[in-house]
Write an enzyme that holds these catalytic residues in place. Structure first.
Site, PDB file in Angstrom:
ATOM      1  CG  ASP A 103      28.175  53.157 -81.969  1.00 19.65           C
ATOM      2  OD1 ASP A 103      27.888  52.789 -83.121  1.00 19.65           O
ATOM      3  OD2 ASP A 103      28.403  54.467 -81.580  1.00 19.65           O
TER       4      ASP A 103
HETATM    5  N1  URA Z   1      24.117  56.839 -82.371  1.00 16.10           N
HETATM    6  C1  URA Z   1      25.228  56.554 -81.959  1.00 16.10           C
HETATM    7  O1  URA Z   1      26.159  57.422 -82.060  1.00 16.10           O
HETATM    8  N2  URA Z   1      25.706  55.339 -81.497  1.00 16.10           N
HETATM    9  C2  URA Z   1      24.627  54.357 -81.289  1.00 16.10           C
HETATM   10  O2  URA Z   1      25.008  53.429 -80.977  1.00 16.10           O
HETATM   11  C3  URA Z   1      23.505  54.674 -81.655  1.00 16.10           C
HETATM   12  C4  URA Z   1      23.089  55.863 -82.123  1.00 16.10           C
END
Ligand code: URA
Length: 234
Positions: A103
Site C-alpha cells: 500500500d
Molecule cells: N497488507 C496490507 O494491508 N497492506 C500492505 O501493504 C501489505 C499487506
C-alpha cells in the site's frame, strides 16, 4: 540469445517489427547485415545495431528497495509517484517492476526485477512464498484474537490462510503470510476489531530488509540473496 529477443527486450521493437527491419537491411551484427533474426548471438560480446543504433543488452536485474511512505508500488499510477521513480533515470527504461504490491503508506522491503517469469513464480499462491511484516495496532490485542488471525479470518471476500503472528508487545508484532490479498493485514486487523497504524515489510522469500538502506534507497541483491530466489529465476 536470439537477435530478435535482444531487440525486443531492449524495448526497440516487437519481434515482428524487428524481422521487417532486418529484411530492409536495418539490423547488423558486428558490422554485417543480418536477415535471419532467429540466429543466436552472444549479447555480452557481439555488437548488434538496429537502424544504426547499438542495441543495449538489458539483463535481468534483481533489486531490493526500502520503500518510503507515499510511493505507489507499481510502474505507472495516477495515484502518486511510483517506486520506479526512485531509481536513476537510465534504469527506468529497463522494464523493472515491483514484485507484488505494498500500500502507499506501507514501508519497507520491495523487490524490483525485470524478470517477469521469476516475479510470476514468486507471487504464485502455489509457491507459498513467505512475507513478514512488522505491524503496530491501535489497541492491545488479546491472545484469542491472535489465535483467530493465525487460524484464518474472514476478511469479506475470502478467509485468509493460516499465518504466524509473533507479538513483541501488546500493540506491536510480526506477521508472516504466504499470500498477498489487497490490504490483507489491514483487513485482518479490522476483522478482529482493531486497526493497523504502521506496516513495514521486513522479509520477502527469505530476503531480509537491509537496514543500512534509508527509505527510498536501493541496491542489487547480493549473492546470498540471489541464492534464496534462485529456484524462481527464469
Ligand atoms: N497488507 C496490507 O494491508 N497492506 C500492505 O501493504 C501489505 C499487506
Amino acid at each position: 540469445m536470439r537477435i530478435d529477443k535482444l531487440i525486443s527486450e531492449a524495448g526497440l521493437a516487437s519481434r515482428n517489427e524487428a524481422a521487417k527491419a532486418a529484411r530492409k537491411g536495418n539490423v547488423t551484427v558486428n558490422g554485417e547485415e543480418v536477415k535471419d533474426l532467429s540466429r543466436h548471438i552472444d549479447p555480452e560480446k557481439d555488437v548488434v545495431t538496429f537502424f544504426g543504433e547499438v542495441v543495449e543488452y538489458v539483463k535481468n536485474v534483481y533489486i531490493m528497495m526500502n520503500k518510503p511512505e507515499g510511493y505507489v508500488s507499481s510502474t505507472d499510477d495516477p495515484a502518486g509517484p511510483t517506486v520506479i521513480e526512485l531509481l536513476p533515470e537510465r534504469m527506468q527504461a529497463w522494464g523493472l517492476f515491483p514484485c507484488g504490491r505494498l500500500d502507499k503508506n506501507t514501508v519497507g522491503l520491495v523487490l524490483l526485477t525485470n524478470d517477469g517469469i521469476a516475479a510470476h513464480r514468486m507471487l504464485s499462491p502455489k509457491k507459498h512464498v513467505e512475507k513478514t511484516y512488522l505491524f503496530r495496532l491501535k489497541k492491545a490485542i488479546s491472545s484469542e484474537d491472535i489465535e483467530t488471525l493465525e487460524k484464518g479470518v474472514d476478511i469479506g471476500d475470502c478467509v485468509t490462510k493460516p499465518c504466524r503472528v509473533e507479538m513483541q508487545s501488546e500493540c506491536e508484532g510480526y506477521i508472516t503470510l504466504t499470500e498477498g490479498k489487497y490490504h490483507q493485514i489491514k483487513r485482518m486487523a479490522e476483522a478482529v476489531g482493531n486497526k493497523i497504524t504502521y506496516l513495514e515489510r521486513v522479509t520477502f522469500a527469505g530476503i531480509v530488509l537491509d537496514r543500512t538502506l534509508n527509505r527510498g534507497e536501493w541496491r542489487y541483491l547480493n549473492e546470498e540473496e540471489m541464492a534464496l530466489i534462485k529456484p524462481f529465476l527464469s
